[in-house]
Design an enzyme around this catalytic site. Structure first.
Site, PDB file in Angstrom:
ATOM      1  N   GLU A 276      -2.893  44.642 -40.546  1.00 38.05           N
ATOM      2  CA  GLU A 276      -3.518  43.856 -39.535  1.00 38.05           C
ATOM      3  C   GLU A 276      -3.155  42.359 -39.458  1.00 38.05           C
ATOM      4  O   GLU A 276      -3.492  41.326 -39.595  1.00 38.05           O
ATOM      5  CB  GLU A 276      -5.134  43.674 -40.243  1.00 38.05           C
ATOM      6  CG  GLU A 276      -5.896  44.900 -40.383  1.00 38.05           C
ATOM      7  CD  GLU A 276      -7.010  44.750 -41.251  1.00 38.05           C
ATOM      8  OE1 GLU A 276      -7.254  43.479 -41.583  1.00 38.05           O
ATOM      9  OE2 GLU A 276      -7.972  45.746 -41.516  1.00 38.05           O
ATOM     10  N   CYS A 346     -14.096  11.516 -30.272  1.00 34.40           N
ATOM     11  CA  CYS A 346     -14.538  10.045 -30.884  1.00 34.40           C
ATOM     12  C   CYS A 346     -14.831  10.511 -32.631  1.00 34.40           C
ATOM     13  O   CYS A 346     -15.910  10.606 -33.078  1.00 34.40           O
ATOM     14  CB  CYS A 346     -15.949   9.816 -30.349  1.00 34.40           C
ATOM     15  SG  CYS A 346     -15.848   9.497 -28.601  1.00 34.40           S
TER      16      CYS A 346
HETATM   17  N1  LLP Z   1      -7.642  41.085 -41.224  1.00 39.04           N
HETATM   18  C1  LLP Z   1      -8.768  40.233 -41.852  1.00 39.04           C
HETATM   19  C2  LLP Z   1      -9.680  41.302 -42.454  1.00 39.04           C
HETATM   20  C3  LLP Z   1      -8.467  38.915 -41.421  1.00 39.04           C
HETATM   21  O1  LLP Z   1      -9.917  38.267 -42.180  1.00 39.04           O
HETATM   22  C4  LLP Z   1      -7.605  38.130 -41.252  1.00 39.04           C
HETATM   23  C5  LLP Z   1      -7.396  36.815 -40.939  1.00 39.04           C
HETATM   24  C6  LLP Z   1      -6.446  38.994 -40.585  1.00 39.04           C
HETATM   25  C7  LLP Z   1      -6.524  40.471 -40.701  1.00 39.04           C
HETATM   26  C8  LLP Z   1      -5.224  38.342 -40.053  1.00 39.04           C
HETATM   27  O2  LLP Z   1      -4.575  37.448 -40.939  1.00 39.04           O
HETATM   28  P1  LLP Z   1      -3.194  36.782 -40.560  1.00 39.04           P
HETATM   29  O3  LLP Z   1      -2.115  37.874 -40.334  1.00 39.04           O
HETATM   30  O4  LLP Z   1      -3.192  36.052 -39.269  1.00 39.04           O
HETATM   31  O5  LLP Z   1      -2.896  36.129 -41.449  1.00 39.04           O
HETATM   32  N2  LLP Z   1      -7.892  29.968 -39.007  1.00 39.04           N
HETATM   33  C9  LLP Z   1      -7.391  30.058 -40.117  1.00 39.04           C
HETATM   34  C10 LLP Z   1      -6.606  31.424 -40.450  1.00 39.04           C
HETATM   35  C11 LLP Z   1      -7.944  32.554 -40.728  1.00 39.04           C
HETATM   36  C12 LLP Z   1      -7.758  33.959 -40.984  1.00 39.04           C
HETATM   37  C13 LLP Z   1      -8.821  34.601 -41.138  1.00 39.04           C
HETATM   38  N3  LLP Z   1      -8.474  36.080 -41.430  1.00 39.04           N
HETATM   39  C14 LLP Z   1      -5.905  29.231 -39.391  1.00 39.04           C
HETATM   40  O6  LLP Z   1      -5.775  28.637 -38.580  1.00 39.04           O
HETATM   41  O7  LLP Z   1      -5.125  29.069 -40.343  1.00 39.04           O
END
Ligand code: LLP
Length: 420
Positions: A276, A346
């Site tokens: 994912e 702000c």
């Molecule tokens: N699958 C699940 C169940 C997840 O919770 C997440 C991300 C992904 C897949 C995707 O993960 P990735 O491939 O993007 O690492 N806002 C944060 C990142 C939060 C990620 C939450 N879950 C940031 O800006 O670094």
């Protein structure tokens, strides 16, 4: 590895594919999110190529960038989708995605979300607790409709990333401890409507070494072997997202490095591998274009005040995240200076960079805030009653407006004045 495949300087001007970024600023205004389709494709092809020896099904994590044009492209490339809400489900369907290719993750799914997922015959629901499993069983029974499920197990592995985006430790709210999950699988193995088809795991995001990911994968394999002994044969193993990218000096493993270590686990087994990925596909395919409003010096600091802010891109404020800043017009005659690059909101947390070494900037200059294709626009808000940016997708010389900037009256369109 080229960190920003869709972006390059030509005669001192920063281009996205074949388009000069300064022309986009003139035509569409700033701040603006700009994505390169070829950079997106590069990463998608790298991912699929790396795992091609396996029965492999990548489900793009919609939360990273959920613009329906981006989802549409990924759906055309055959992607499945990992979603976490009714809103994301409806987005994928609006973009032409196929419900049977959707994995529904998320730690607290509401009843209406589960009903809708079952109604549209979603690919699989990733279950996060025994309470949620009970709810799914009751709803499926009530609807007399089959549903595929997979339990998210918590492998208690430290992903060595920012604590806010670490999800696979036993003290976290995510997943189910393996021992408990084992008896839950056993409890539904003969359920008339709820079919256990997979197992799921996600230990965190922005993981920059293979070891924690592989440890989690091994934990999952040990778990499915126990299930096999109980006579429960699953079809897929979903190893979540998490593949890190280069923001600054990190040297994250290539997709192939993960694949090389994961493939032996799948040898002589008939499981399909699902992943994912979100960030690793879109983050470096996008950037936020901003214009310098003022240079302001105080006794201590020199500030570059730009027209983008924390409401547009909250990652520096929230995680102290590093984003590379590039001048759109490179002028090597200019001297180097040390700046705090900040927005108009702000709050002192409204910054993009602190004490950053850059060539001298002037009012009116454009800067490119890089690595802003993931967790950027999806986390934007209207704080300070600011209009969220427009989004553009560039393909060679072609520019597609894929989201217009918020109009002013949209800021309060859902609000209701009291009767006078
Ligand atoms: N699958 C699940 C169940 C997840 O919770 C997440 C991300 C992904 C897949 C995707 O993960 P990735 O491939 O993007 O690492 N806002 C944060 C990142 C939060 C990620 C939450 N879950 C940031 O800006 O670094």
């Amino acid at each position: 590895m080229n960190q920003f495949p869709g972006f390059a300087y030509r005669q001192g001007k920063l281009f996205v594919e074949d388009v000069d970024l300064s022309t986009l600023a003139l035509e569409f205004g700033t701040p603006a999110y700009i994505y390169s389709k070829s950079a997106l494709m590069t990463r998608w092809v790298e991912l699929c190529g790396a795992f091609s020896a396996l029965d492999f099904f990548p489900c793009y994590a919609v939360k990273a960038n959920s613009n329906i044009a981006i989802l549409q492209i990924l759906a055309q490339w055959g992607a499945g989708f990992d979603i976490v809400s009714l809103g994301e489900l409806e987005r994928v369907l609006a973009a032409g995605g196929d419900a049977s290719k959707i994995m529904f993750s998320g730690v607290a799914k509401r009843e209406d979300e589960i009903r809708k997922a079952i109604h549209c015959q979603i690919g699989c629901i990733n279950v996060e607790s025994e309470y949620e499993l009970t709810r799914i069983c009751e709803i499926a029974q009530d609807m007399q409709t089959p549903v595929n499920v997979s339990l998210r197990i918590n492998p208690d592995v430290n992903p060595k990333t920012h604590p806010y985006i670490s999800t696979g430790l036993k003290e976290s709210k995510f997943g189910i401890a393996s021992q408990r999950a084992l008896s839950l699988y056993d409890s539904i193995k003969n359920h008339p409507w709820v079919k256990p088809v997979g197992v799921d795991c996600h230990i965190g995001s922005q993981i920059t070494e293979t070891a924690p990911y592989i440890d989690a994968a091994k934990h999952v394999f040990a778990f499915v072997e126990k299930l096999e002994q109980l006579g429960i044969q699953l079809k897929h193993i979903d190893l979540g997202g998490g593949f890190g990218i280069q923001y600054e000096q990190e040297q994250p493993p290539e997709f192939a490095a993960y694949a090389d270590k994961i493939a032996p686990l799948f040898a002589n087994k008939s499981y399909q591998l699902i992943v994912e990925p979100g960030r690793s596909i879109v983050a470096n395919a996008g950037m936020l274009l901003a214009r310098v409003e003022y240079i302001k010096d105080t006794d201590v600091n020199e500030f570059v005040l730009v027209d983008a802010a924390m409401n547009d891109l909250i990652r520096p404020a929230l995680y102290k995240a590093w984003h590379t800043l590039l001048p759109v017009n490179e002028d090597k005659q200019r001297i180097e200076k040390i700046y705090d690059v900040v927005g108009p909101v702000c709050e002192s947390g409204d910054f993009f960079a602190k004490q950053r070494n850059m060539r001298e900037l002037q009012s009116g200059d454009l800067i490119a805030i890089m690595s802003a294709g993931a967790y950027a626009m999806t986390m934007a808000s209207n704080y300070n009653s600011r209009q969220r940016p427009c989004e553009l997708l560039v393909e060679g010389e072609e520019v597609h407006l894929i989201r217009r900037r918020d109009a002013l009256d949209e800021l309060w369109q859902n609000e209701i004045l009291l009767p006078s």
